[in-house]
Design an enzyme around this catalytic site. Structure first.
Site, mmCIF file in Angstrom:
data_model
loop_
_atom_site.group_PDB
_atom_site.id
_atom_site.type_symbol
_atom_site.label_atom_id
_atom_site.label_comp_id
_atom_site.label_asym_id
_atom_site.label_seq_id
_atom_site.Cartn_x
_atom_site.Cartn_y
_atom_site.Cartn_z
ATOM 1 N N LYS A 162 -11.658 -9.401 -16.185
ATOM 2 C CA LYS A 162 -12.271 -8.377 -15.334
ATOM 3 C C LYS A 162 -13.596 -8.041 -16.015
ATOM 4 C CE LYS A 162 -11.061 -4.142 -12.840
ATOM 5 N NZ LYS A 162 -11.288 -4.569 -11.477
HETATM 6 N N1 PPE Z 1 -9.684 -8.503 -7.233
HETATM 7 C C1 PPE Z 1 -10.835 -7.923 -7.629
HETATM 8 C C2 PPE Z 1 -12.074 -8.727 -7.560
HETATM 9 C C3 PPE Z 1 -10.827 -6.605 -8.073
HETATM 10 O O1 PPE Z 1 -11.961 -6.053 -8.471
HETATM 11 C C4 PPE Z 1 -9.607 -5.877 -8.091
HETATM 12 C C5 PPE Z 1 -9.588 -4.453 -8.547
HETATM 13 C C6 PPE Z 1 -8.427 -6.522 -7.668
HETATM 14 C C7 PPE Z 1 -8.505 -7.833 -7.257
HETATM 15 C C8 PPE Z 1 -7.092 -5.842 -7.710
HETATM 16 O O2 PPE Z 1 -6.627 -5.686 -9.044
HETATM 17 P P1 PPE Z 1 -5.679 -4.478 -9.471
HETATM 18 O O3 PPE Z 1 -6.489 -3.247 -9.446
HETATM 19 O O4 PPE Z 1 -5.203 -4.848 -10.826
HETATM 20 O O5 PPE Z 1 -4.565 -4.422 -8.474
HETATM 21 N N2 PPE Z 1 -10.743 -3.738 -8.235
HETATM 22 C C9 PPE Z 1 -11.110 -2.496 -8.898
HETATM 23 C C10 PPE Z 1 -12.486 -2.175 -8.375
HETATM 24 C C11 PPE Z 1 -12.862 -0.802 -8.056
HETATM 25 C C12 PPE Z 1 -14.347 -0.541 -7.997
HETATM 26 O O6 PPE Z 1 -14.943 -0.663 -6.915
HETATM 27 O O7 PPE Z 1 -14.922 -0.174 -9.027
HETATM 28 C C13 PPE Z 1 -10.050 -1.422 -8.694
HETATM 29 O O8 PPE Z 1 -9.337 -1.425 -7.693
HETATM 30 O O9 PPE Z 1 -9.928 -0.589 -9.586
#
Ligand code: PPE
Length: 305
Positions: free
Chosen positions: A158
């Site tokens: 990330k």
């Molecule tokens: N894919 C991406 C590209 C992504 O950024 C997130 C989280 C996910 C999948 C889902 O991952 P998880 O949160 O572990 O279920 N995206 C973060 C971005 C927020 C933001 O705009 O800043 C989040 O949901 O925290």
């Protein structure tokens, strides 16, 4: 955005306005940094609790490892710091953003020996794609920007820099009048959205994209576990954009977005155009778990005392 009182910065709590960095901060120039997004929920008993905190901190350390950044704290210290930051800010439900970045010192791409700095910021963050989106579903548009190739950026990290790819897609979708972008991988298969993982449902069977080109979402993982527990058939398999058009239901998962229904993709109505039964049940299950009403998943919550 509403300011909180304190930010945890390199091991100390500092006032919100004091959490400053120099313009020569390496990550600001080149994007080498990693972060997390975590939610803290107010339980039915009024007690705040952080959802899957150790898993998020573990992913943070994994992301740093992939990029070759050495975090000068232990996982346990970061876990405790997240809890502490929520507590001192007296927030019940909030979003937690730990970020690891390379500080100032040398310039240049190989200057990876600059100090590794860590901050944890907490703030109130409501429905990511709006209350209406959570209730009625959102409209997606296939992005003209492909999800980065697994050998250009590291998709399991990330990483700060990865979000240039996401922002290009997210802004394009919103400028076009859509809520969010659905991104295809370089082979043309559905990958994920700019900040969420994606699921489709057809004839009661749930499908989500495999780990390959996506960020392995912790919400995605929780949803897969809950669906399997409920006896729903789930597969992790590649699918095409037109397969999504034929779905009875579609939804996205993410920490910020939680479980957000999708009602339209590329101007085609999905199913009835309203959140379907699998999505609705999942939203209820997720809400019960995060509010601490589901004892079976109490292990996913870290109480803030
Ligand atoms: N894919 C991406 C590209 C992504 O950024 C997130 C989280 C996910 C999948 C889902 O991952 P998880 O949160 O572990 O279920 N995206 C973060 C971005 C927020 C933001 O705009 O800043 C989040 O949901 O925290």
């Amino acid at each position: 955005m509403e300011k909180s009182d304190y930010i945890w910065f390199d091991g100390e709590l500092v006032e919100w306005d004091q959490a400053q960095v120099h313009v020569l901060t390496h990550t600001l120039h080149y994007g080498l940094g990693v972060f997390e997004g975590i939610r803290c929920y107010e339980g039915t008993a009024g007690q705040p609790a952080i959802f899957r905190l150790p898993e998020h901190v573990d992913r943070l350390f994994g992301s740093a490892h992939i990029l070759g950044l050495s975090i000068p704290f232990t996982q346990e210290q970061i876990i405790n710091a997240c809890v502490e930051t929520v507590r001192v800010n007296k927030l019940r439900a909030c979003y937690i953003r730990p970020i690891v970045f390379l500080g100032a010192g040398e310039m240049g791409l190989a200057a990876v020996h600059n100090p590794v700095r860590v901050a944890i910021i907490v703030w109130s963050w409501g429905a990511y794609l709006g209350e209406d989106g959570v209730r009625k579903g959102v409209r997606l548009r296939t992005s003209s920007f492909q999800r980065m190739h697994v050998n250009t950026h590291m998709t399991k990290a990330k990483a700060v820099g990865n979000y240039v790819n996401s922002i290009l897609a997210a802004v394009e979708a919103r400028r076009g009048g859509y809520d969010e972008a659905m991104m295809l991988d370089v082979d043309g298969y559905v990958s994920e959205c700019s900040g969420e993982n994606i699921f489709i449902v057809r004839r009661g069977r749930v499908k989500t994209t495999p780990h390959t080109s996506i960020l392995s979402g912790i919400t995605r993982d929780a949803v897969l576990e809950v669906l399997r527990e409920d006896g729903v058939a789930v597969v992790e398999e590649r699918f095409t954009r037109d397969e999504t058009y034929l779905a009875d239901e579609a939804f996205m998962t993410g920490t910020a977005a939680e479980v957000t229904p999708v009602r339209e993709i590329d101007d085609r109505q999905i199913g009835t155009g309203r959140p379907g039964p699998v999505t609705l049940t999942l939203q209820q299950r997720f809400a019960a778990i995060t509010r601490g009403e589901d004892r079976g998943h109490a292990g996913w919550l870290t109480p803030v005392r």
